[in-house]
Motif scaffolding. Structure first.
Motif, mmCIF file in Angstrom:
data_model
loop_
_atom_site.group_PDB
_atom_site.id
_atom_site.type_symbol
_atom_site.label_atom_id
_atom_site.label_comp_id
_atom_site.label_asym_id
_atom_site.label_seq_id
_atom_site.Cartn_x
_atom_site.Cartn_y
_atom_site.Cartn_z
ATOM 1 N N SER A 163 4.682 -46.614 20.733
ATOM 2 C CA SER A 163 3.632 -45.795 21.414
ATOM 3 C C SER A 163 2.815 -44.932 20.126
ATOM 4 C CB SER A 163 4.150 -44.728 22.556
ATOM 5 O OG SER A 163 5.000 -43.887 21.900
ATOM 6 N N ILE A 164 3.659 -45.049 19.122
ATOM 7 C CA ILE A 164 3.406 -44.215 17.923
ATOM 8 C C ILE A 164 2.603 -45.065 16.712
ATOM 9 C CG2 ILE A 164 4.026 -42.452 16.095
ATOM 10 C CD1 ILE A 164 6.111 -41.535 18.135
ATOM 11 N N VAL A 170 -0.411 -45.796 12.124
ATOM 12 C CA VAL A 170 -0.024 -44.599 13.095
ATOM 13 C C VAL A 170 -1.189 -44.239 14.207
ATOM 14 C CG1 VAL A 170 1.011 -42.265 13.420
ATOM 15 C CG2 VAL A 170 1.769 -43.801 11.521
ATOM 16 N N THR A 171 -0.857 -44.488 15.026
ATOM 17 C CA THR A 171 -1.925 -44.369 16.034
ATOM 18 C C THR A 171 -1.576 -43.400 17.204
ATOM 19 O OG1 THR A 171 -1.425 -46.393 17.491
ATOM 20 C CG2 THR A 171 -3.007 -46.674 15.927
ATOM 21 N N GLY A 172 -0.440 -43.032 17.547
ATOM 22 C CA GLY A 172 0.019 -42.092 18.428
ATOM 23 C C GLY A 172 0.430 -40.619 17.690
ATOM 24 N N ASP A 173 1.039 -39.462 18.345
ATOM 25 C CA ASP A 173 1.386 -38.409 18.144
ATOM 26 C C ASP A 173 2.907 -38.326 17.321
ATOM 27 O OD1 ASP A 173 1.722 -35.617 17.685
ATOM 28 O OD2 ASP A 173 2.097 -35.082 19.866
ATOM 29 N N MET A 174 2.809 -38.155 16.025
ATOM 30 C CA MET A 174 4.168 -38.141 15.383
ATOM 31 C C MET A 174 4.408 -36.701 14.846
ATOM 32 S SD MET A 174 3.044 -39.575 11.423
ATOM 33 C CE MET A 174 4.718 -38.824 10.676
ATOM 34 N N ALA A 190 3.332 -45.121 8.771
ATOM 35 C CA ALA A 190 4.168 -45.914 9.618
ATOM 36 C C ALA A 190 5.650 -45.782 9.175
ATOM 37 C CB ALA A 190 3.630 -47.149 9.784
ATOM 38 N N LYS A 191 5.877 -46.274 8.040
ATOM 39 C CA LYS A 191 7.284 -46.321 7.482
ATOM 40 C C LYS A 191 7.916 -44.974 7.710
ATOM 41 C CE LYS A 191 10.088 -47.457 3.183
ATOM 42 N NZ LYS A 191 10.934 -46.244 3.266
ATOM 43 N N LEU A 192 7.390 -43.864 7.384
ATOM 44 C CA LEU A 192 7.894 -42.501 7.372
ATOM 45 C C LEU A 192 8.435 -42.373 8.841
ATOM 46 C CD1 LEU A 192 8.395 -39.459 6.416
ATOM 47 C CD2 LEU A 192 6.137 -38.889 6.906
ATOM 48 N N VAL A 193 7.442 -42.678 9.894
ATOM 49 C CA VAL A 193 8.037 -42.782 11.284
ATOM 50 C C VAL A 193 9.178 -43.369 11.514
ATOM 51 C CG1 VAL A 193 7.280 -43.078 13.791
ATOM 52 C CG2 VAL A 193 5.616 -42.180 12.214
ATOM 53 N N ARG A 194 9.226 -44.891 11.012
ATOM 54 C CA ARG A 194 10.458 -45.387 11.428
ATOM 55 C C ARG A 194 11.768 -44.809 10.776
ATOM 56 N NH1 ARG A 194 6.432 -49.662 10.007
ATOM 57 N NH2 ARG A 194 5.869 -50.607 11.956
ATOM 58 N N LYS A 215 -3.194 -35.808 4.842
ATOM 59 C CA LYS A 215 -2.279 -36.542 5.824
ATOM 60 C C LYS A 215 -1.410 -35.477 6.714
ATOM 61 C CE LYS A 215 -3.784 -40.757 5.722
ATOM 62 N NZ LYS A 215 -4.284 -41.345 6.895
ATOM 63 N N TYR A 216 -1.086 -34.451 6.047
ATOM 64 C CA TYR A 216 -0.180 -33.516 6.723
ATOM 65 C C TYR A 216 -1.468 -32.905 7.870
ATOM 66 C CZ TYR A 216 3.699 -33.163 4.026
ATOM 67 O OH TYR A 216 5.446 -33.561 3.446
ATOM 68 N N THR A 217 -2.379 -32.598 7.306
ATOM 69 C CA THR A 217 -3.492 -31.813 8.343
ATOM 70 C C THR A 217 -3.820 -32.816 9.370
ATOM 71 O OG1 THR A 217 -4.573 -30.728 6.531
ATOM 72 C CG2 THR A 217 -5.701 -31.022 8.287
ATOM 73 N N GLU A 218 -4.017 -34.016 9.269
ATOM 74 C CA GLU A 218 -4.372 -35.176 10.259
ATOM 75 C C GLU A 218 -3.104 -35.386 11.110
ATOM 76 O OE1 GLU A 218 -5.536 -39.971 10.176
ATOM 77 O OE2 GLU A 218 -5.562 -38.960 8.390
ATOM 78 N N LEU A 219 -1.981 -35.678 10.639
ATOM 79 C CA LEU A 219 -0.767 -36.174 11.363
ATOM 80 C C LEU A 219 0.270 -35.223 11.820
ATOM 81 C CD1 LEU A 219 -0.048 -39.631 9.529
ATOM 82 C CD2 LEU A 219 -1.768 -39.198 11.621
ATOM 83 N N LEU A 220 0.314 -34.191 10.972
ATOM 84 C CA LEU A 220 1.240 -33.170 11.081
ATOM 85 C C LEU A 220 0.797 -31.851 10.995
ATOM 86 C CD1 LEU A 220 4.206 -34.770 8.924
ATOM 87 C CD2 LEU A 220 4.059 -34.887 11.392
ATOM 88 N N PRO A 221 -0.288 -31.533 11.928
ATOM 89 C CA PRO A 221 -0.729 -30.311 11.596
ATOM 90 C C PRO A 221 -0.121 -28.905 12.113
ATOM 91 C CG PRO A 221 -1.517 -31.273 13.981
ATOM 92 C CD PRO A 221 -0.643 -32.254 13.116
ATOM 93 N N ASN A 222 1.008 -29.361 12.859
ATOM 94 C CA ASN A 222 1.641 -27.853 13.058
ATOM 95 C C ASN A 222 3.142 -27.896 12.119
ATOM 96 O OD1 ASN A 222 0.198 -27.375 15.309
ATOM 97 N ND2 ASN A 222 1.498 -29.117 16.503
ATOM 98 N N THR A 223 3.009 -28.585 11.131
ATOM 99 C CA THR A 223 4.233 -28.545 10.124
ATOM 100 C C THR A 223 3.991 -27.359 9.189
ATOM 101 O OG1 THR A 223 4.582 -30.886 10.233
ATOM 102 C CG2 THR A 223 5.215 -29.470 8.259
ATOM 103 N N ASN A 224 5.094 -26.568 9.159
ATOM 104 C CA ASN A 224 5.091 -25.340 7.999
ATOM 105 C C ASN A 224 5.734 -26.007 6.882
ATOM 106 O OD1 ASN A 224 3.916 -23.408 9.873
ATOM 107 N ND2 ASN A 224 5.788 -23.278 10.947
#
Length: 432
Positions: free
Chosen positions: A126-127, A134-138, A183-187, A216-225
């Motif tokens: 689903s991600i 990466v098409t889902g929420d990671m 995608a590799k990072l997700v796996r 990419k942090y802004t696009e895929l991981l916007p809540n990451t500190n």
């Protein structure tokens, strides 16, 4: 011969016997079928019970026990008076930290331990779609990232935070965002960081210098500190150069590494010590005209990649185990609050020195090639680095630290460490 007279009673008895046999066979079949169905239901119920018990055990294993004492590494004793002073001293970050929401806290500003059980990961399909997309929420996979700078204690921070039951960090550099391999990072994170009630982190010390990675942090991981380490640029250059030498990389003379990184520099050059330029790209200051003098004078253009996440800034000297006990405790408390942990991190008793293990012969060869930045032959490159250092220290102190999204520990000590960048460390007295 007269015909034989058939006995009707005998025929009736035979018919009755046949009917009884048929009924008995049918009854046995029905009973057998019912028994098979009942046994099947029993097996299914038994499997479900076993699965439920295993899930409970997994949840207990991944959920920290509430109000259970946890052994920590002993540290230097702190007097009750000093402890009380520290507890009562207003935390310079407390006002800003309260804006982040986070966990519920009691009157002492200590986080209340959460009792909710960990949720399982969603189906990876689903991600991730295909091999690269990466098409889902990671975003749930990375709560914090150690993104800079190299040779500024990033490996030490990675291992230190992985020791706590409330934080887990992937133990290899995860730089896939900078190379389009998200995608590799997700796996990898699915495999290395299982579900649990803890904060998840990754480390890539060159991400801060990579515009593509930050986007990419802004696009895929916007809540990451983000955690960012600093070091005196002169000592940083020496450490990075020798890191390459001890990893058996041929290095050119130090003076050939002034300016941008060239073909044979192995990514070691004075330009990478312009820490303030990469910090400015994060978009945490207005970058008004009065700021631009620290950037235009050197002829470098900014490449803004604003991030939503907050930033914890530390100096590598703050990670030393021989820091005064009160500053050590303040560092652990401030970092714990920044990461929104339910309890204070344990004492820092490790220092990670990354690199290859080499033989005694290789070590002897490396020692003959190592850079002693304090040697008189390297006065010119030190002076060049110090000019950059002044720009970096002034902009960070006058602008970057004023952002509500930037946090640090022991502000007075941190300021003293940065002001030391204005002088040659080979001639300077140690900062305490």
């Amino acid at each position: 011969m007269p015909p034989i007279k058939r006995n009707n009673n005998t025929d009736k008895r035979k018919k009755k016997t046949s009917a009884s046999v048929v009924k008995a066979v049918l009854l046995v079949g029905v009973v057998g079928l019912w028994t098979l169905v009942a046994w099947s239901h029993h097996q299914v119920a038994k499997q479900q019970q076993t699965l439920h018990e295993n899930n409970n055990l997994a949840e207990k294993a991944s959920t920290p026990a509430v109000n259970t004492p946890r052994a920590t590494t002993p540290t230097t004793p702190i007097s009750l008076v000093e402890q009380t002073k520290l507890e009562q001293h207003p935390n310079p970050n407390a006002k800003l930290l309260s804006k982040t929401g986070g966990q519920q806290r009691n009157n002492n500003n200590d986080a209340v331990v959460a009792t909710t059980t960990a949720k399982p990961y969603p189906d990876i399909d689903s991600i991730v779609t295909g091999k690269y997309n990466v098409t889902g929420d990671m975003s749930f996979l990375v709560d914090f990232a150690i993104i800079g700078f190299p040779k500024c204690g990033t490996s030490t921070m990675m291992e230190y935070l992985d020791q706590s039951p409330h934080t887990k960090v992937a133990q290899k550099e995860k730089c896939e965002l900078g190379t389009g391999r998200q995608a590799k990072l997700v796996r990898d994170l699915y495999a290395e960081l299982p579900p649990g009630n803890f904060k998840r982190g990754i480390k890539c010390p060159r991400d801060l210098e990579n515009e593509y990675a930050i986007n990419k942090y802004t696009e895929l991981l916007p809540n990451t500190n983000f955690l960012v380490g600093l070091r005196h640029p002169v000592k940083w250059f020496e450490s990075f150069y020798n890191f390459r030498v001890y990893n058996n990389n041929p290095m050119p003379p130090a003076m050939e590494l002034v300016g941008n990184c060239g073909k044979y520099s192995r990514h070691v050059c004075t330009h990478r010590a312009r820490f303030h330029q990469y910090l400015a790209n994060l978009g945490k200051t207005p970058l008004a005209e009065d700021e631009m003098k620290w950037f235009k004078q050197r002829g470098r253009e900014l490449r803004l990649s604003p991030v939503k996440g907050k930033i914890f800034l530390y100096h590598v000297e703050q990670l030393r185990s021989d820091e005064p006990p009160l500053r050590q405790l303040a560092m652990r408390k401030d970092l714990s609050q920044f990461l929104d942990l339910p309890e204070v991190l344990p004492p820092m008793t490790i220092w990670r020195k990354p690199g290859k293990n080499i033989s005694a012969v290789q070590l002897e060869v490396a020692n003959s090639k190592r850079l002693d930045i304090c040697h008189p032959n390297h006065t010119d490159i030190r002076n060049f680095l110090i000019e950059q250092s002044k720009d970096a220290a002034e902009w960070i102190l006058q602008h970057f630290l004023k952002s509500e999204d930037v946090f640090l520990s022991s502000p007075d000590h941190f300021e003293a460490l940065l002001k030391a960048w204005e002088v040659d460390p080979c001639n300077a007295t140690a900062i305490n």
